[in-house]
Design an enzyme around this catalytic site. Structure first.
Site, PDB file in Angstrom:
ATOM      1  N   GLU A  27       0.886  -1.180   0.000  1.00 44.07           N
ATOM      2  CA  GLU A  27       0.000   0.000   0.000  1.00 44.07           C
ATOM      3  C   GLU A  27       0.913   1.215   0.000  1.00 44.07           C
ATOM      4  O   GLU A  27       1.427   1.605   1.043  1.00 44.07           O
ATOM      5  CB  GLU A  27      -0.901  -0.021   1.251  1.00 44.07           C
ATOM      6  N   CYS A  32      -2.110   9.466   2.439  1.00 41.17           N
ATOM      7  CA  CYS A  32      -1.619   8.861   1.190  1.00 41.17           C
ATOM      8  C   CYS A  32      -2.492   9.209   0.004  1.00 41.17           C
ATOM      9  O   CYS A  32      -2.013   9.330  -1.111  1.00 41.17           O
ATOM     10  CB  CYS A  32      -1.534   7.349   1.344  1.00 41.17           C
TER      11      CYS A  32
HETATM   12  P1  NAD Z   1       8.153   4.814   4.976  1.00 37.43           P
HETATM   13  O1  NAD Z   1       8.192   3.969   3.758  1.00 37.43           O
HETATM   14  O2  NAD Z   1       9.297   5.720   5.248  1.00 37.43           O
HETATM   15  O3  NAD Z   1       8.009   3.909   6.292  1.00 37.43           O
HETATM   16  C1  NAD Z   1       7.001   2.927   6.424  1.00 37.43           C
HETATM   17  C2  NAD Z   1       7.494   1.843   7.365  1.00 37.43           C
HETATM   18  O4  NAD Z   1       8.641   1.225   6.795  1.00 37.43           O
HETATM   19  C3  NAD Z   1       7.906   2.336   8.750  1.00 37.43           C
HETATM   20  O5  NAD Z   1       7.450   1.412   9.714  1.00 37.43           O
HETATM   21  C4  NAD Z   1       9.423   2.356   8.691  1.00 37.43           C
HETATM   22  O6  NAD Z   1      10.033   2.096   9.902  1.00 37.43           O
HETATM   23  C5  NAD Z   1       9.717   1.241   7.704  1.00 37.43           C
HETATM   24  N1  NAD Z   1      10.966   1.472   6.961  1.00 37.43           N
HETATM   25  C6  NAD Z   1      11.533   2.672   6.671  1.00 37.43           C
HETATM   26  N2  NAD Z   1      12.673   2.481   5.954  1.00 37.43           N
HETATM   27  C7  NAD Z   1      12.812   1.149   5.806  1.00 37.43           C
HETATM   28  C8  NAD Z   1      13.788   0.332   5.169  1.00 37.43           C
HETATM   29  N3  NAD Z   1      14.846   0.850   4.556  1.00 37.43           N
HETATM   30  N4  NAD Z   1      13.609  -1.009   5.193  1.00 37.43           N
HETATM   31  C9  NAD Z   1      12.540  -1.549   5.803  1.00 37.43           C
HETATM   32  N5  NAD Z   1      11.591  -0.818   6.448  1.00 37.43           N
HETATM   33  C10 NAD Z   1      11.719   0.503   6.446  1.00 37.43           C
HETATM   34  O7  NAD Z   1       6.780   5.603   4.897  1.00 37.43           O
HETATM   35  P2  NAD Z   1       6.239   6.697   5.902  1.00 37.43           P
HETATM   36  O8  NAD Z   1       7.066   7.929   5.740  1.00 37.43           O
HETATM   37  O9  NAD Z   1       6.044   6.132   7.250  1.00 37.43           O
HETATM   38  O10 NAD Z   1       4.778   6.957   5.297  1.00 37.43           O
HETATM   39  C11 NAD Z   1       4.550   7.838   4.256  1.00 37.43           C
HETATM   40  C12 NAD Z   1       4.348   7.121   2.953  1.00 37.43           C
HETATM   41  O11 NAD Z   1       3.403   6.083   3.108  1.00 37.43           O
HETATM   42  C13 NAD Z   1       3.763   8.034   1.880  1.00 37.43           C
HETATM   43  O12 NAD Z   1       4.391   7.752   0.657  1.00 37.43           O
HETATM   44  C14 NAD Z   1       2.301   7.641   1.836  1.00 37.43           C
HETATM   45  O13 NAD Z   1       1.670   7.909   0.608  1.00 37.43           O
HETATM   46  C15 NAD Z   1       2.386   6.180   2.119  1.00 37.43           C
HETATM   47  N6  NAD Z   1       1.136   5.694   2.668  1.00 37.43           N
HETATM   48  C16 NAD Z   1       0.368   4.863   1.939  1.00 37.43           C
HETATM   49  C17 NAD Z   1      -0.836   4.421   2.432  1.00 37.43           C
HETATM   50  C18 NAD Z   1      -1.731   3.510   1.648  1.00 37.43           C
HETATM   51  O14 NAD Z   1      -2.660   2.965   2.239  1.00 37.43           O
HETATM   52  N7  NAD Z   1      -1.503   3.308   0.380  1.00 37.43           N
HETATM   53  C19 NAD Z   1      -1.252   4.836   3.684  1.00 37.43           C
HETATM   54  C20 NAD Z   1      -0.436   5.690   4.411  1.00 37.43           C
HETATM   55  C21 NAD Z   1       0.754   6.110   3.902  1.00 37.43           C
END
Ligand code: NAD
Length: 454
Positions: free
Chosen positions: A209, A243
């Site tokens: 997602e 998002c």
């Molecule tokens: P992110 O990808 O930075 O982090 C998401 C999760 O991944 C966190 O728990 C984080 O600790 C983990 N993570 C971060 N770096 C990682 C790595 N290198 N390896 C493994 N895990 C890692 O995203 P965010 O900043 O928390 O959220 C914002 C993003 O999420 C935006 O792009 C938004 O559009 C998207 N989002 C999508 C939805 C959806 O339902 N489609 C919902 C909410 C947010």
């Protein structure tokens, strides 16, 4: 306990069959609902500290929505769990075919920070309903909410069934090296790619997602008052850190000014004359995210807003004009209350502009013209969207929610949450009453084959 031990214990627990009975699943969902109810004020408090969410917004988007989901799933779970009969093909006369929804086993849920409670628990509802064990990895950027999740889950569930592993990238990476049976990731496109790469090592099925730039199109016949209000709602809920928030506007040139006037009115109605001081207006998650957003303010000319407060990490609702596709604000997902505005003359320009970029997670279209609606839905690929509204398609349990292409793969919500965490096992039950011989090697077999299979 280290993560390998946790996963090992969950696998053993899954094999006992304890997660699979209908009654057990319903009981766990009830326990989860009651735990959320008991912790309501704690959750609201944590959301206030981490993101300055107002109680109303937090209840609507993080708590109430989960109650709705649990009730919806619980009412229908028995039916979803039943084997589903399928038709018998003429080549298979005598046999019966059916599909058995089977839990994957042990699943990993990785959650982001923007709806830190809801986006950790909502997939969990699907995982429990489908009969799995689960490990949740909440976001490190919203530590108060993560702490509530850990303590709530620890209170309700045996860690061999559902548990939480807190931490940042390192914790995520450790978990991604484990032999889970299914991964459910919500977050950015960049990290989504890493998750898929890790999953590919063990061929683990994934739901991604993700995010991206979701366009919002305003055609010249739109009801401008409602349009502006609904766009303000979609863009400014959680201060744009959603998002599926409208990322940028494509507005018909003839109604650009009318939109600006109505958008300003909507902002005043929601947050008063000084949104930065409003209790209903949330903050940006961290100084790093605040600075990134602040840098976008010079990517065009400010038509509305533009005020910032580094102390409270708030950025006023802002409309930007005269932006170019090459500027940073148009190159990455904004994820904040800044709304760039571009005008168009003909719909072809809109279709061309959106279709030359990655397929968006959401698309919004404001028009009462049915043929324009049909054209946009048919000619632009996107995850899902709303016509004459924003965000609301995410909140009905009857529509699957997910992206396409760079905005994600797979979907969930309602029954789709159940299927996201289930393998659909196909069974063909053959009759022994007779045996159709033409599949076996023989001369008549080869003649009959041609008669049946054409
Ligand atoms: P992110 O990808 O930075 O982090 C998401 C999760 O991944 C966190 O728990 C984080 O600790 C983990 N993570 C971060 N770096 C990682 C790595 N290198 N390896 C493994 N895990 C890692 O995203 P965010 O900043 O928390 O959220 C914002 C993003 O999420 C935006 O792009 C938004 O559009 C998207 N989002 C999508 C939805 C959806 O339902 N489609 C919902 C909410 C947010």
């Amino acid at each position: 306990m280290n993560v390998s031990e946790i996963v090992h214990k969950q696998k053993l627990y899954y094999r006992t069959g304890a997660t699979r009975r209908y009654e057990a699943r319903i009981k766990q969902l009830d326990l989860l609902k009651e735990a959320i109810r008991r912790r309501e004020s704690e959750i609201l408090e944590a959301l206030k500290i981490d993101l300055s969410k107002s109680d109303q917004e937090a209840y609507m988007t993080e708590i109430g929505i989960l109650f709705e989901k649990i009730s919806f799933v619980s009412k229908r779970l028995k039916k979803w769990m039943k084997p589903r009969k399928v038709k018998t093909a003429k080549t298979h006369i005598g046999s019966k075919g059916y599909i058995v929804p089977e839990p994957y086993g042990s699943v990993l849920i990785i959650a982001p920070w923007n709806y830190p409670f809801q986006l950790a628990i909502s997939p969990l509802i699907g995982a429990i309903a489908a009969g799995n064990t689960a490990v949740i990895k909440p976001s490190e950027l919203t530590p108060h909410v993560s702490a509530v999740i850990t303590s709530m889950i620890g209170e309700v569930f045996d860690p061999a069934y559902v548990t939480v592993v807190e931490g940042g990238v390192e914790a995520s990476e450790m978990l991604l090296a484990e032999p889970f049976d299914n991964l459910f990731f919500t977050g950015s496109v960049a990290v989504g790619k890493l998750v898929m790469k890790a999953a590919s090592e063990r061929l683990i099925p994934v739901t991604l997602e993700l995010g991206g730039k979701s366009p919002c199109i305003i055609h010249h016949d739109a009801n401008m008052k409602l349009t502006a209000k609904r766009i303000a709602f979609g863009k400014l809920t959680n201060s744009g850190q959603t998002c599926i928030a409208p990322d940028y506007l494509l507005v018909h040139e003839s109604v650009r000014d009318a939109f600006v006037t109505e958008y300003e009115k909507a902002i005043k109605q929601f947050y008063g004359k000084e949104p930065l001081l409003s209790d209903y207006y949330g903050r940006i998650v961290s100084p790093r995210h605040f600075e990134r957003l602040q840098s976008f303010l010079t990517n065009g000319s400010i038509v509305l807003g533009g005020e910032t407060d580094p102390e409270s990490l708030k950025i006023a609702p802002t409309l930007l004009d005269e932006v170019s596709w090459d500027s940073p604000v148009m190159q990455e997902e904004i994820f904040g209350p800044i709304l760039p505005m571009m005008t168009y003359k003909h719909l072809d320009e809109v279709i061309e502009a959106v279709n030359t970029r990655p397929k968006p997670l959401a698309l919004y279209l404001f028009t009462v013209n049915q043929s324009v609606q049909d054209r946009i839905v048919e000619q632009i690929p996107f995850g899902g969207g709303s016509i004459n509204d924003t965000l609301m398609h995410i909140a009905t349990p009857y529509l699957p929610f997910g992206g396409v292409g760079e905005s994600g793969m797979g979907n969930y919500h309602g029954e789709y949450s159940f299927t996201a965490f289930s393998h659909m096992k196909s069974i063909l039950k053959q009759t022994n009453a007779f045996d159709i011989k033409f599949r076996y090697p023989s001369k008549t077999g080869s003649v009959m084959m041609r008669r049946f299979m054409k």
